[in-house]
Every structure is written in structure tokens, then in C-alpha cells.
Motif scaffolding. Structure first.
Motif, PDB file in Angstrom:
ATOM      1  N   HIS A  94      48.260  41.415  38.040  1.00  7.38           N
ATOM      2  CA  HIS A  94      47.713  41.091  36.714  1.00  7.38           C
ATOM      3  C   HIS A  94      47.674  39.581  36.481  1.00  7.38           C
ATOM      4  CE1 HIS A  94      48.062  45.345  34.722  1.00  7.38           C
ATOM      5  NE2 HIS A  94      47.206  45.286  35.711  1.00  7.38           N
ATOM      6  N   ALA A  95      48.637  38.877  37.043  1.00  6.31           N
ATOM      7  CA  ALA A  95      48.596  37.410  36.927  1.00  6.31           C
ATOM      8  C   ALA A  95      47.375  36.878  37.688  1.00  6.31           C
ATOM      9  CB  ALA A  95      49.883  36.809  37.482  1.00  6.31           C
ATOM     10  N   TYR A  96      47.115  37.459  38.861  1.00  7.45           N
ATOM     11  CA  TYR A  96      45.925  37.069  39.645  1.00  7.45           C
ATOM     12  C   TYR A  96      44.655  37.321  38.827  1.00  7.45           C
ATOM     13  CZ  TYR A  96      42.287  37.419  43.238  1.00  7.45           C
ATOM     14  OH  TYR A  96      41.122  37.272  43.957  1.00  7.45           O
ATOM     15  N   LEU A  97      44.605  38.520  38.178  1.00  7.97           N
ATOM     16  CA  LEU A  97      43.427  38.848  37.367  1.00  7.97           C
ATOM     17  C   LEU A  97      43.249  37.847  36.231  1.00  7.97           C
ATOM     18  CD1 LEU A  97      43.557  42.727  36.790  1.00  7.97           C
ATOM     19  CD2 LEU A  97      41.912  41.447  38.159  1.00  7.97           C
TER      20      LEU A  97
ATOM     21  N   ARG B 252      32.661  31.529  33.680  1.00  6.50           N
ATOM     22  CA  ARG B 252      34.062  31.910  33.431  1.00  6.50           C
ATOM     23  C   ARG B 252      34.163  33.061  32.429  1.00  6.50           C
ATOM     24  NH1 ARG B 252      39.439  30.072  33.240  1.00  6.50           N
ATOM     25  NH2 ARG B 252      39.001  28.493  34.814  1.00  6.50           N
ATOM     26  N   ALA B 253      33.340  33.036  31.369  1.00 10.53           N
ATOM     27  CA  ALA B 253      33.478  34.022  30.281  1.00 10.53           C
ATOM     28  C   ALA B 253      33.263  35.446  30.786  1.00 10.53           C
ATOM     29  CB  ALA B 253      32.490  33.707  29.168  1.00 10.53           C
ATOM     30  N   SER B 254      32.268  35.642  31.643  1.00  8.20           N
ATOM     31  CA  SER B 254      32.003  36.988  32.150  1.00  8.20           C
ATOM     32  C   SER B 254      33.197  37.502  32.929  1.00  8.20           C
ATOM     33  CB  SER B 254      30.776  36.996  33.060  1.00  8.20           C
ATOM     34  OG  SER B 254      29.641  36.686  32.307  1.00  8.20           O
ATOM     35  N   PHE B 255      33.873  36.596  33.606  1.00  7.12           N
ATOM     36  CA  PHE B 255      34.990  37.033  34.433  1.00  7.12           C
ATOM     37  C   PHE B 255      36.259  37.229  33.608  1.00  7.12           C
ATOM     38  CE2 PHE B 255      31.800  35.750  37.310  1.00  7.12           C
ATOM     39  CZ  PHE B 255      31.859  36.756  38.253  1.00  7.12           C
ATOM     40  N   GLU B 256      36.280  36.623  32.433  1.00  6.75           N
ATOM     41  CA  GLU B 256      37.362  36.966  31.514  1.00  6.75           C
ATOM     42  C   GLU B 256      37.164  38.399  31.025  1.00  6.75           C
ATOM     43  OE1 GLU B 256      37.293  33.591  28.953  1.00  6.75           O
ATOM     44  OE2 GLU B 256      38.621  32.458  30.291  1.00  6.75           O
ATOM     45  N   TYR B 257      35.918  38.786  30.786  1.00  3.47           N
ATOM     46  CA  TYR B 257      35.632  40.194  30.428  1.00  3.47           C
ATOM     47  C   TYR B 257      36.046  41.105  31.572  1.00  3.47           C
ATOM     48  CZ  TYR B 257      32.973  44.492  30.731  1.00  3.47           C
ATOM     49  OH  TYR B 257      32.632  45.795  30.949  1.00  3.47           O
ATOM     50  N   LEU B 258      35.679  40.727  32.799  1.00  2.07           N
ATOM     51  CA  LEU B 258      35.992  41.556  33.970  1.00  2.07           C
ATOM     52  C   LEU B 258      37.494  41.810  34.059  1.00  2.07           C
ATOM     53  CD1 LEU B 258      34.894  42.742  36.723  1.00  2.07           C
ATOM     54  CD2 LEU B 258      35.602  40.595  37.728  1.00  2.07           C
ATOM     55  N   ASN B 259      38.245  40.736  33.924  1.00  3.07           N
ATOM     56  CA  ASN B 259      39.703  40.828  33.978  1.00  3.07           C
ATOM     57  C   ASN B 259      40.228  41.759  32.882  1.00  3.07           C
ATOM     58  OD1 ASN B 259      42.450  40.150  33.460  1.00  3.07           O
ATOM     59  ND2 ASN B 259      41.816  38.270  32.428  1.00  3.07           N
TER      60      ASN B 259
ATOM     61  N   LEU C  84      33.170  38.938  47.785  1.00  4.16           N
ATOM     62  CA  LEU C  84      33.797  38.590  49.060  1.00  4.16           C
ATOM     63  C   LEU C  84      35.017  37.698  48.831  1.00  4.16           C
ATOM     64  CD1 LEU C  84      33.277  38.911  52.145  1.00  4.16           C
ATOM     65  CD2 LEU C  84      32.157  36.679  52.053  1.00  4.16           C
ATOM     66  N   VAL C  85      34.837  36.662  48.001  1.00  6.15           N
ATOM     67  CA  VAL C  85      35.918  35.702  47.791  1.00  6.15           C
ATOM     68  C   VAL C  85      37.054  36.342  46.996  1.00  6.15           C
ATOM     69  CG1 VAL C  85      36.536  33.500  46.702  1.00  6.15           C
ATOM     70  CG2 VAL C  85      34.343  33.747  47.900  1.00  6.15           C
ATOM     71  N   SER C  86      36.711  37.050  45.907  1.00  5.35           N
ATOM     72  CA  SER C  86      37.763  37.526  44.997  1.00  5.35           C
ATOM     73  C   SER C  86      38.564  38.682  45.579  1.00  5.35           C
ATOM     74  CB  SER C  86      37.172  37.940  43.653  1.00  5.35           C
ATOM     75  OG  SER C  86      36.279  39.018  43.837  1.00  5.35           O
ATOM     76  N   SER C  87      37.952  39.476  46.500  1.00  9.24           N
ATOM     77  CA  SER C  87      38.700  40.620  47.055  1.00  9.24           C
ATOM     78  C   SER C  87      39.191  40.309  48.472  1.00  9.24           C
ATOM     79  CB  SER C  87      37.819  41.872  47.071  1.00  9.24           C
ATOM     80  OG  SER C  87      36.912  41.820  48.146  1.00  9.24           O
ATOM     81  N   PHE C  88      39.004  39.077  48.941  1.00 11.01           N
ATOM     82  CA  PHE C  88      39.378  38.690  50.310  1.00 11.01           C
ATOM     83  C   PHE C  88      38.710  39.619  51.329  1.00 11.01           C
ATOM     84  CE2 PHE C  88      42.984  37.822  47.439  1.00 11.01           C
ATOM     85  CZ  PHE C  88      43.026  36.439  47.521  1.00 11.01           C
TER      86      PHE C  88
ATOM     87  N   ILE D 157      40.875  35.152  38.678  1.00  9.49           N
ATOM     88  CA  ILE D 157      39.519  35.715  38.619  1.00  9.49           C
ATOM     89  C   ILE D 157      38.566  34.858  37.769  1.00  9.49           C
ATOM     90  CG2 ILE D 157      38.176  37.709  37.775  1.00  9.49           C
ATOM     91  CD1 ILE D 157      39.301  38.192  40.528  1.00  9.49           C
ATOM     92  N   PRO D 158      38.955  34.466  36.536  1.00  8.98           N
ATOM     93  CA  PRO D 158      38.028  33.596  35.795  1.00  8.98           C
ATOM     94  C   PRO D 158      37.764  32.268  36.520  1.00  8.98           C
ATOM     95  CG  PRO D 158      39.665  34.545  34.324  1.00  8.98           C
ATOM     96  CD  PRO D 158      40.111  34.856  35.730  1.00  8.98           C
ATOM     97  N   ALA D 159      38.782  31.755  37.228  1.00 14.03           N
ATOM     98  CA  ALA D 159      38.586  30.484  37.941  1.00 14.03           C
ATOM     99  C   ALA D 159      37.604  30.663  39.100  1.00 14.03           C
ATOM    100  CB  ALA D 159      39.928  29.958  38.454  1.00 14.03           C
TER     101      ALA D 159
END
Ligand SMILES: C[S@@+](CC[C@H](N)C(=O)[O-])C[C@H]1O[C@@H](n2cnc3c(N)ncnc32)[C@H](O)[C@@H]1O
Length: 241
Positions: free
Chosen positions: A175-178, A193-200, A33-37, A182-184
Motif C-alpha cells: 500500500h505504501a508502494y501504491l 499524476r492525478a489519474s494514478f492517484e485515482y488508480l491507487n 511494464l514499469v509499474s508491475s516490473f 504509483i503516482p510518481a
């Protein structure tokens, strides 16, 4: 929480993916919800429309996670049945809880299944769907083979996935947002944070729209097409068995 030493690369492995989603399950919906607005709800709605369901359709949703696409299929498309599957029990448990509040005409059920080796007979479904799951499969070709096998002739495979915005300036901002946001957000909402670095990284290394379409054709699907949403942040591919 930590990942393998190569935690920032986008390459999925079964152990990494299972680890990420079993930890993330309780906070997955909040992160989405938060990351995709809130756009993810609209993306899933469009995917349901592109599935072209009828009241007789028997639908298989792969990598269902917390069940949002499976529930949208039932609530908007009203097919005969939706079988929602995932290989992470913690995600399936959240999905089952949410589906217990659904009381419409569609028969909803859940099963543990690896999207690369489906435990279903040939030609069992009219439509197969997958949202934000294909990118996490180490062996996409195995998934495409299996989906063709379980689809009835002429059945549709609907893939909703992050993709590559074609307009370069918009892509640079995205891509800058990703890379930075995203990790933040992942650290804030999910403490991971690490899982979201993978996601990005996995989003940026995923094949572009036309390449995924070519892979689907090479796997034997026909009438492959796609639609970009939100400037190509996501694309929905539809392919016929
Ligand atoms: C990003 S979530 C997407 C969940 C849901 N489809 C949605 O739209 O929100 C990815 C899901 O894919 C599942 N998954 C990843 N690899 C899988 C596999 N090989 N077989 C089945 N599920 C898988 C994960 O467990 C996770 O629940």
C-alpha cells in the motif's frame, strides 16, 4: 492533466474512466511494464490457463484496453475466436494495431462495447474475460448480469484484478508502494499524476477476494473460486454461468 475535484478518491464514474484511458492510451503499455516490473505478463498468462480454452471456445474479452489479454488468449490458448471490446476508441486503436501482427489460428476481432450493457445476443460465448477492468465499473452488478446473459450455460467468467494481499506486513509495504510510487511513475511515464492517484485509491477501495466472490454468487454465478498471485497483489476469480 487534471481530474474532477475528488480526483484522489477511488470511485469510478464513466466520464472519469473514459477521460483517464483516452489520455493514457499511447503510454499505457509502458506504464504497465514499469509499474508491475513486468509481472503483468505472467498474471495474464495464468488467467489464460484458468480460462481452460479449447479449440472450439468463443471468447469475449471485456475492457480489453491495448489488447494484451486478448492477444495472450489467442497466442497461448488458441481458441476458435476472441472478440476484444472496450468503450475507449483510443485504447481499441492501439489493440487493433498490435493484433495486426498476430497471424495464428484464432479469429480476432474488435468492437466498441460498454461492459455494463453488452450489445451481444444471449448465450453467445463460452468464456468471458476481463483484466483490470471490473474495478473501473460504476455498476458491477450490471456487468455480472450482462456476462451471465451472454455466456452459454456452464460458461466461465475469468476476472483478473488487483486485490488485497492477506499478509498484513506485506500489504502495508504494497500500500505504501501504491500511495507513493504509483503516482510518481504515472507522472514520469504518462505525465499524469492525478489519474494514478485515482488508480491507487481505486485499488485500495476494491472489495477483497471473498467479498467479490460473494457478489458473483449473489449475481447467480456458481462454482466461484479464486487464486491469489504475487502475494495477493492480484487475484483471478473464476465463476460459472
Ligand atoms: C486498466 S485498463 C485494462 C486493459 C486491459 N484489459 C489490460 O489487461 O491491460 C482498463 C480498461 O477498461 C476500459 N473500461 C473501463 N470501463 C469500461 C466500461 N464500462 N466498458 C468497457 N470498457 C471499460 C478502459 O477503457 C480501459 O481500456
Amino acid at each position: 492533466m487534471s481530474l474532477a475535484p475528488d480526483g484522489s478518491t477511488g470511485t469510478p464514474t464513466t466520464e472519469r474512466v473514459k477521460g483517464i484511458f483516452s489520455r493514457l492510451a499511447p503510454r499505457y503499455d509502458a506504464f504497465n511494464l514499469v509499474s508491475s516490473f513486468g509481472l503483468d505478463r505472467w498474471w495474464r498468462r495464468v488467467a489464460v490457463h484458468m480460462a481452460r480454452l479449447t479449440p472450439d471456445s468463443e471468447v469475449l474479452d471485456l475492457a480489453c484496453g491495448t489488447g494484451d489479454l486478448a492477444l495472450a488468449l489467442a497466442r497461448i490458448g488458441h481458441p476458435k475466436s476472441v472478440l476484444a471490446t472496450d468503450f475507449v476508441e483510443e485504447m481499441l486503436e492501439v489493440a487493433k494495431r498490435k493484433a495486426s501482427r498476430y497471424n495464428g489460428p484464432t479469429a480476432m476481432s474488435f468492437a466498441h462495447a460498454d461492459a455494463q450493457a453488452l450489445p451481444f445476443p444471449d448465450a453467445s460465448f463460452d468464456v468471458v474475460t476481463i483484466a483490470f477492468g471490473v474495478r473501473n465499473l460504476p455498476d458491477r452488478a450490471a456487468n455480472f448480469r450482462e456476462v451471465r446473459r451472454v455466456l452459454r450455460p456452464g460458461g466461465r467468467y475469468v476476472i483478473l484484478e488487483f486485490s488485497r494481499p492477506p499478509f498484513a506486513p506485506f500489504r502495508a509495504v504494497y500500500h505504501a508502494y501504491l500511495r507513493w510510487a504509483i503516482p510518481a511513475i504515472g507522472a514520469l511515464v504518462a505525465g499524469d499524476r492525478a489519474s494514478f492517484e485515482y488508480l491507487n485509491a481505486s485499488i485500495r477501495s476494491f472489495p477483497r477476494q471473498e467479498d467479490l466472490a460473494r457478489e458473483l454468487e449473489a449475481a447467480g454465478f456458481s462454482r466461484v473460486s479464486w487464486r491469489n498471485l504475487s502475494g495477493g497483489i492480484v487475484a483471478i476469480h473464476v465463476a460459472e454461468a
